[in-house]
Design a protein around this motif. Structure first.
Motif, mmCIF file in Angstrom:
data_model
loop_
_atom_site.group_PDB
_atom_site.id
_atom_site.type_symbol
_atom_site.label_atom_id
_atom_site.label_comp_id
_atom_site.label_asym_id
_atom_site.label_seq_id
_atom_site.Cartn_x
_atom_site.Cartn_y
_atom_site.Cartn_z
ATOM 1 N N THR A 14 80.860 51.174 76.534
ATOM 2 C CA THR A 14 81.610 52.330 77.018
ATOM 3 C C THR A 14 80.893 53.632 76.653
ATOM 4 O O THR A 14 80.072 53.662 75.726
ATOM 5 N N PRO A 15 81.232 54.720 77.344
ATOM 6 C CA PRO A 15 80.647 56.019 76.995
ATOM 7 C C PRO A 15 81.060 56.439 75.585
ATOM 8 O O PRO A 15 82.164 56.127 75.127
ATOM 9 N N ALA A 16 80.176 57.136 74.916
ATOM 10 C CA ALA A 16 80.448 57.658 73.575
ATOM 11 C C ALA A 16 80.993 59.078 73.710
ATOM 12 O O ALA A 16 80.253 60.055 73.656
ATOM 13 N N ALA A 17 82.290 59.181 73.908
ATOM 14 C CA ALA A 17 82.941 60.486 74.078
ATOM 15 C C ALA A 17 83.105 61.186 72.738
ATOM 16 O O ALA A 17 83.254 60.544 71.698
ATOM 17 N N ASP A 18 83.076 62.515 72.768
ATOM 18 C CA ASP A 18 83.318 63.369 71.595
ATOM 19 C C ASP A 18 82.266 63.230 70.506
ATOM 20 O O ASP A 18 82.562 63.368 69.322
ATOM 21 N N LEU A 19 81.029 62.976 70.888
ATOM 22 C CA LEU A 19 79.928 62.919 69.931
ATOM 23 C C LEU A 19 79.221 64.273 69.946
ATOM 24 O O LEU A 19 78.822 64.764 71.003
ATOM 25 N N GLY A 32 71.358 75.231 71.057
ATOM 26 C CA GLY A 32 72.620 74.909 71.714
ATOM 27 C C GLY A 32 73.303 73.754 71.016
ATOM 28 O O GLY A 32 72.669 72.990 70.289
ATOM 29 N N THR A 33 74.592 73.640 71.233
ATOM 30 C CA THR A 33 75.366 72.534 70.687
ATOM 31 C C THR A 33 76.471 72.177 71.673
ATOM 32 O O THR A 33 76.872 73.012 72.481
ATOM 33 N N GLY A 34 76.907 70.951 71.598
ATOM 34 C CA GLY A 34 77.978 70.519 72.478
ATOM 35 C C GLY A 34 78.517 69.178 72.044
ATOM 36 O O GLY A 34 78.020 68.572 71.103
ATOM 37 N N SER A 35 79.548 68.737 72.745
ATOM 38 C CA SER A 35 80.152 67.429 72.514
ATOM 39 C C SER A 35 80.152 66.667 73.826
ATOM 40 O O SER A 35 80.419 67.264 74.877
ATOM 41 N N THR A 36 79.898 65.384 73.746
ATOM 42 C CA THR A 36 79.920 64.575 74.957
ATOM 43 C C THR A 36 81.327 64.530 75.534
ATOM 44 O O THR A 36 82.317 64.510 74.802
ATOM 45 N N ASP A 37 81.403 64.502 76.856
ATOM 46 C CA ASP A 37 82.701 64.417 77.532
ATOM 47 C C ASP A 37 83.176 62.967 77.561
ATOM 48 O O ASP A 37 82.544 62.085 76.977
ATOM 49 N N ARG A 38 84.263 62.695 78.247
ATOM 50 C CA ARG A 38 84.827 61.336 78.241
ATOM 51 C C ARG A 38 83.911 60.314 78.902
ATOM 52 O O ARG A 38 84.069 59.118 78.702
ATOM 53 N N ASP A 39 82.928 60.799 79.671
ATOM 54 C CA ASP A 39 81.923 59.910 80.269
ATOM 55 C C ASP A 39 80.669 59.826 79.403
ATOM 56 O O ASP A 39 79.657 59.265 79.815
ATOM 57 N N GLY A 40 80.713 60.414 78.190
ATOM 58 C CA GLY A 40 79.579 60.372 77.274
ATOM 59 C C GLY A 40 78.462 61.329 77.632
ATOM 60 O O GLY A 40 77.346 61.194 77.140
ATOM 61 N N ARG A 41 78.744 62.326 78.446
ATOM 62 C CA ARG A 41 77.701 63.222 78.955
ATOM 63 C C ARG A 41 77.855 64.659 78.467
ATOM 64 O O ARG A 41 78.952 65.137 78.239
ATOM 65 N N ILE A 42 76.715 65.308 78.361
ATOM 66 C CA ILE A 42 76.630 66.756 78.250
ATOM 67 C C ILE A 42 75.695 67.171 79.371
ATOM 68 O O ILE A 42 74.506 66.841 79.361
ATOM 69 N N GLY A 43 76.243 67.881 80.345
ATOM 70 C CA GLY A 43 75.485 68.242 81.539
ATOM 71 C C GLY A 43 74.367 69.221 81.294
ATOM 72 O O GLY A 43 73.296 69.117 81.882
ATOM 73 N N ALA A 44 74.578 70.185 80.434
ATOM 74 C CA ALA A 44 73.532 71.159 80.088
ATOM 75 C C ALA A 44 73.843 71.689 78.703
ATOM 76 O O ALA A 44 74.845 72.358 78.500
ATOM 77 N N ILE A 45 72.986 71.358 77.757
ATOM 78 C CA ILE A 45 73.204 71.798 76.383
ATOM 79 C C ILE A 45 72.622 73.185 76.150
ATOM 80 O O ILE A 45 72.832 73.787 75.115
#
Length: 105
Positions: A14-19, A32-45
């Protein structure tokens, strides 16, 4: 111009959400910093175009596994890569005791 990532939990499939993921230059200056979305993605950090150069993505895997009550051998995964300009996609396949990465598209 930008850097994106996608993190998958290889054990559960499964995707690793909230990482939490941080982008820094090789001197450790955070860009930059961010958290993965529910699909495990960060579109542009990165909020703006990123010049070519060497960068590091740091994945806070220790906190992510701890939040799920799971042990891990790698409390942090750091991926150093050469950004050639344009878009760089850096996927991470993650398990508690191993990880794999590659140049994505």
């Amino acid at each position: 111009m930008s850097v994106s990532t996608h993190v998958l939990d290889a054990v559960t499939g499964t995707p690793a959400a909230d990482l939490t993921v941080r982008l820094a230059d090789v001197d450790g200056v955070e860009i930059g910093t961010g958290s993965t979305d529910r699909d495990g993605r960060i579109g542009a950090i990165t909020p703006s175009p990123l010049p070519p150069g060497r960068y590091r993505l740091s994945f806070d895997t220790g906190a992510w596994f701890a939040d799920r009550g799971r042990d891990t051998f790698h409390p942090e995964v750091i991926v150093t890569f050469d950004h050639q300009g344009g878009h760089s996609h850096v996927p991470l396949l993650l398990s508690p005791f191993a990880y794999s990465t590659y140049r994505g598209s």
